[in-house]
Scaffold this active site. Structure first.
Site, short mmCIF file in Angstrom:
data_model
loop_
_atom_site.label_atom_id
_atom_site.label_comp_id
_atom_site.label_asym_id
_atom_site.label_seq_id
_atom_site.Cartn_x
_atom_site.Cartn_y
_atom_site.Cartn_z
N GLY A 71 0.85 -1.19 0.00
CA GLY A 71 0.00 0.00 0.00
C GLY A 71 0.88 1.23 0.00
CE1 TYR A 99 1.11 0.93 5.70
CE2 TYR A 99 -0.46 -0.89 5.75
CZ TYR A 99 -0.01 0.33 6.24
OH TYR A 99 -0.70 0.93 7.27
CG HIS A 186 5.63 -5.35 -4.61
ND1 HIS A 186 4.35 -5.18 -4.13
CD2 HIS A 186 6.34 -4.31 -4.12
CE1 HIS A 186 4.28 -4.08 -3.42
NE2 HIS A 186 5.48 -3.54 -3.40
CD GLU A 188 2.65 -8.07 -5.53
OE1 GLU A 188 3.43 -8.83 -4.92
OE2 GLU A 188 2.42 -6.90 -5.16
N GLY A 242 -16.83 -10.05 -30.06
CA GLY A 242 -15.91 -10.79 -30.91
C GLY A 242 -14.64 -11.14 -30.15
N GLY A 243 -14.44 -10.46 -29.02
CA GLY A 243 -13.28 -10.76 -28.19
C GLY A 243 -13.53 -12.01 -27.36
CB VAL A 244 -11.16 -14.25 -25.61
CG1 VAL A 244 -10.40 -13.24 -24.80
CG2 VAL A 244 -11.22 -15.56 -24.87
CG ASP A 245 -12.54 -10.70 -22.01
OD1 ASP A 245 -11.77 -11.67 -22.01
OD2 ASP A 245 -12.15 -9.52 -21.88
CB SER A 246 -18.26 -10.67 -25.11
OG SER A 246 -17.60 -10.63 -26.35
#
Ligand code: XMP
Length: 531
Positions: A71, A99, A186, A188, A242-246
């Site tokens: 943070g 943090y 970090h 991550e 048309g994208g992968v998410d939708s």
């Protein structure tokens, strides 16, 4: 499911059959979602809550461990998050990052001091004699990413130092008996070379989780949640881009409610070359979804005329999309639901997810632009997922690899790749330049390790010479990035011949562009899209 300010209304109480997993306490970091993504990659369910809700969440969850995020505050600052000390009394392991480590150390009786300056960037750490469970298998030294002002100068009782850097003696600390660990760096962030292994050690060896949170369990869980939400008769209108998410969102909803799903594809005039034809062919002819194409190019482009502010563009586009869905929904008897392929990163970068205190970077259109009087309930089966999880789920559900592996394309489309005014002419210029960029990179097979590769039209004109004549035309930039998840990214390298081919073709074939430049900025501190 969502409040009008975009914050998820579905709090921890409402999630059915919550799996055993980790609680991430968001102490104001930009990286809370990234931590979650990495922990999921290690095969565990995890959830993020701000400090104010963390204790209640810890008591509700089937808790295997806690991760305290980094943070921006100093533990001594007046605005430092008020972290409940009870989190250290839950009887589960705790990993404090930056943090989070400082807060834990100070709370348990150690000392934290300001260094007088920020330590930022790559740092080499050396492991101590007995690295313990957290650092097991990471070797004797490794490169990590540091970003801190304060640091721990005296350890609390029961802790020992397990790794140090030149400027930070207590770079990693451990109390094996309690299962409490702290890292000043970090893990991550992908710049921390073995960070993922460290997090996997925490999940599997310290918390003792089985690491079995995988695509099949995610998919089945999301299908069940959609079934429950939409009920026996509800109908869902879903915007397919048309994208992968939708696409994956549509398949999940389709599995849950079958032909009560109605997909809408909006041709907003901000699409890439050939996109409309591709989408119609892939989804109507192959997947067999009920798909309607709405012709709305004029509507979007006229609303965007004269608008140059990126946030305004995003808001206008988001608003128009929702209006169209609302209009379309009227055609169906019980379409009370709006389906969207919103991802976890879309949520964090638009609003402070789960009420956390992270700064707004960009309003992603499918979260930031929702009107206050939205009368449809949202169905967002990917809202808690990351892109790679979405691809795995899509693969598990049998989606075509060509759809799954398409490069991400932002909801606001080419509008956020035209810096400055959006006009039909400038859209055409960008569409052509982008098609050349994509085609050349793909035909050279150079896209395998790239996250995205596209052209951006700049609001700059410059002088050139074509034949013997002077030109005064636009410039475009090539944005070529490597990334695992879009949260952080590095600029990608293309060989000189390929760059030359792209540049030559754009300048020769696209009338109106006479200069091509290369964007060599990583994220952070830049973002991937220019707007
Ligand atoms: P930035 O520009 O924030 O982009 O570094 C990170 C990733 O997100 C994509 N992106 C979007 N996706 N709606 C989306 O669905 C949006 O409004 C949006 N804006 C950016 C971007 O292409 C990159 O992969």
């Amino acid at each position: 499911m969502t409040t009008t300010d975009g914050a998820p209304a579905q709090d921890f109480m409402a999630i059915p059959d919550r799996p055993r997993g980790l609680l991430i306490v968001d102490l104001g970091t930009q990286y809370a979602q990234l931590i979650a993504r990495r922990l999921r990659e290690a095969g565990t369910w995890c959830e993020i809550f701000p400090a104010s809700k963390a204790l209640a969440a810890a008591e509700e969850m089937d808790l295997a461990g806690i991760v305290l995020s980094g943070g921006p505050a100093s533990v001594y600052a007046d605005d430092a998050p008020d972290v409940p000390e009870g989190l250290l009394e839950m009887g589960v392991p705790v990993l404090g990052i930056c943090y989070g480590m400082q807060w834990m150390s100070r709370t348990l009786g150690g000392t934290v001091e300001g260094t007088g300056q920020r330590e930022f960037g790559h740092t080499e750490i050396r492991m101590g004699e007995h690295a313990g469970k957290l650092l097991a298998g990471l070797g004797s030294e490794t490169v990590v990413w540091m970003s801190h002002g304060d640091k721990v100068t005296a350890l609390p009782a029961g802790f020992r130092t397990v790794a140090s850097s030149e400027t930070c003696v207590h770079a990693a600390i451990a109390n094996d008996e309690k299962g409490f660990y702290g890292v000043q760096f970090h893990p991550e962030v992908s710049h921390s070379v073995r960070g993922q292994e460290l997090l996997a050690n925490f999940v599997l060896d310290v918390c003792g989780l089985p690491g079995d949170w995988k695509a099949d369990s995610i998919a089945e869980r999301e299908i069940a949640k959609v079934k429950e939400l939409v009920g026996e008769t509800g109908e869902v209108v879903l915007g397919l881009s048309g994208g992968v998410d939708s696409a994956v969102a549509a398949v999940i909803v389709h599995r849950a409610i079958g032909d009560r799903l109605h997909c809408i594809f909006v041709d907003n005039g901000l699409l890439r070359k050939g996109e409309r034809e591709l989408v119609e062919h892939a989804f109507r002819d192959h997947v067999g979804l009920d798909l309607t194409t709405v012709d709305a190019a004029d509507r979007f482009v006229s609303k965007l005329a004269g608008v140059t502010d990126p946030e305004r563009k995003r808001k206008i586009i988001g608003h128009e999309f929702v209006e169209i869905f609302r209009e379309e929904a009227k055609r169906f008897k019980d379409a009370r639901f709006l389906g969207q392929g919103t991802l976890y990163p879309d949520v964090i970068e638009s609003v402070a997810a789960h009420g956390g205190n992270t700064a707004v970077i960009k309003s992603h259109h499918n979260v930031g632009g929702l009107p206050e009087d939205l009368e449809m309930e949202l169905v967002e089966p990917l809202r808690e997922l990351f892109k790679d999880e979405v691809r795995q789920v899509g693969r598990y559900l049998g989606l075509d690899e060509r759809i799954l592996m398409r490069q991400p394309f932002p909801g606001p489309g080419l509008a956020v790749r035209i810096a400055g005014d959006i006009t039909p002419e400038r859209l055409d210029l960008l569409r052509e330049a982008d098609a050349i960029t994509t085609a050349e990179i793909e035909s050279a097979g150079a896209h395998a390790n790239l996250w995205q590769y596209f052209a951006v039209l700049l609001p700059v004109k410059s002088v050139g010479v074509m034949g013997d004549a002077r030109t005064y035309e636009s410039a475009c930039a090539l944005r070529i990035v490597e990334s695992l998840d879009g949260m952080t990214a590095d600029w990608g390298y293309l060989d000189r011949d390929l760059l030359r081919r792209i540049s030559n073709r754009i300048i020769n074939e696209v009338r109106g562009i006479n200069r091509v430049v290369l964007d060599v900025s990583s994220k952070p501190p830049s973002t991937i899209e220019w707007e």
